[in-house]
Design a protein around this motif. Structure first.
Motif, PDB file in Angstrom:
ATOM      1  N   ARG A  48       0.840  -1.210   0.000  1.00  0.00           N
ATOM      2  CA  ARG A  48       0.000   0.000   0.000  1.00  0.00           C
ATOM      3  C   ARG A  48       0.867   1.249   0.000  1.00  0.00           C
ATOM      4  N   SER A  49       1.917   1.207   0.803  1.00  0.00           N
ATOM      5  CA  SER A  49       2.823   2.346   0.869  1.00  0.00           C
ATOM      6  C   SER A  49       3.595   2.511  -0.439  1.00  0.00           C
TER       7      SER A  49
ATOM      8  N   TYR B  34       2.817   1.402  -3.591  1.00  0.00           N
ATOM      9  CA  TYR B  34       2.007   1.771  -4.746  1.00  0.00           C
ATOM     10  C   TYR B  34       1.177   3.014  -4.495  1.00  0.00           C
ATOM     11  N   GLY B  35       0.750   3.172  -3.268  1.00  0.00           N
ATOM     12  CA  GLY B  35       0.000   4.349  -2.872  1.00  0.00           C
ATOM     13  C   GLY B  35      -1.205   4.612  -3.753  1.00  0.00           C
ATOM     14  N   SER B  36      -1.606   5.839  -3.775  1.00  0.00           N
ATOM     15  CA  SER B  36      -2.725   6.281  -4.598  1.00  0.00           C
ATOM     16  C   SER B  36      -2.248   7.509  -5.345  1.00  0.00           C
ATOM     17  N   ILE B  37      -2.582   7.588  -6.623  1.00  0.00           N
ATOM     18  CA  ILE B  37      -2.116   8.769  -7.351  1.00  0.00           C
ATOM     19  C   ILE B  37      -2.941   9.978  -6.912  1.00  0.00           C
ATOM     20  N   ASN B  38      -2.254  11.083  -6.743  1.00  0.00           N
ATOM     21  CA  ASN B  38      -2.945  12.285  -6.281  1.00  0.00           C
ATOM     22  C   ASN B  38      -3.683  12.953  -7.446  1.00  0.00           C
ATOM     23  N   GLU B  39      -4.360  14.019  -7.158  1.00  0.00           N
ATOM     24  CA  GLU B  39      -5.182  14.683  -8.173  1.00  0.00           C
ATOM     25  C   GLU B  39      -4.348  15.178  -9.361  1.00  0.00           C
TER      26      GLU B  39
ATOM     27  N   LYS C  38      -3.613  12.267 -11.503  1.00  0.00           N
ATOM     28  CA  LYS C  38      -4.816  11.825 -12.227  1.00  0.00           C
ATOM     29  C   LYS C  38      -5.019  12.691 -13.464  1.00  0.00           C
TER      30      LYS C  38
ATOM     31  N   ARG D 222     -10.640   1.214 -13.501  1.00  0.00           N
ATOM     32  CA  ARG D 222     -10.485   2.281 -12.519  1.00  0.00           C
ATOM     33  C   ARG D 222     -11.756   3.113 -12.409  1.00  0.00           C
TER      34      ARG D 222
ATOM     35  N   GLN E  44     -14.040   3.342  -9.118  1.00  0.00           N
ATOM     36  CA  GLN E  44     -14.257   4.651  -8.491  1.00  0.00           C
ATOM     37  C   GLN E  44     -15.747   4.922  -8.320  1.00  0.00           C
TER      38      GLN E  44
END
Length: 163
Positions: free
Chosen positions: A42-43, A45-50, A53, A86, A90
């Motif tokens: 999780r750390s 790969y994380g999540s892409i920020n705005e 995106k 995705r 979402q």
């Protein structure tokens, strides 16, 4: 006087079973597609920020409008599949979060109703103890333990009797 019975909307057994059956079906539907990530993953790969995106969407736009300018080394069909998945996920997340918030709100109302009933029952039991009714001393003492700021009613009642 406290407001009580904030939520008089109760679920029938059939509604409860139908809801749980639907949840089971949803879980089974997606089980083979979902992956559990470790905290390290999780750390990593994380999540892409705005901002990122927007970057991904701009690449997608270039692919759609100017494919000749895009790298031939990229599997664009896989990229589109990832984008579609995705978008689907979402949308599912947004709907489930909305449903979850509504469920939590209604649980809060039922919790409040239950607590008000419990308080009323406690007050009734204290009243009955004060009238020397049999069986209420133990009940009041057991319920009083949840109110740490006040002494038990029995102790107060004994003090009053000796005065």
């Amino acid at each position: 006087m406290p407001i009580d019975n904030l939520s008089a909307q109760h679920f029938t057994l059939a509604e409860k079973q139908g809801f749980l059956t639907s949840l089971d079906a949803m879980e089974k539907q997606v089980a083979s597609k979902l992956k559990n990530l470790t905290p390290d993953e999780r750390s990593r790969y994380g999540s892409i920020n705005e901002q990122n995106k927007l970057f991904v969407n701009k690449v997608k736009d270039y692919r759609a409008t100017s494919p000749s300018l895009c790298s031939p080394d990229i599997d664009w069909a896989e990229f589109q599949n990832d984008m579609d998945s995705r978008d689907f996920l979402q949308n599912a997340i947004a709907r489930l979060e909305s449903l979850l918030q509504s469920i939590k709100n209604n649980k809060i109302l039922h919790d409040y109703d239950c607590y008000q009933v419990a308080l009323t029952e406690y007050e009734y039991s204290k009243y009955r103890l004060g009238t020397k009714s049999t069986g209420f001393e133990v009940k009041v003492n057991e319920l009083a333990q949840f109110f740490t700021r006040s002494k038990s009613i029995t102790a107060s009642a004994r003090t009053e009797e000796t005065e």
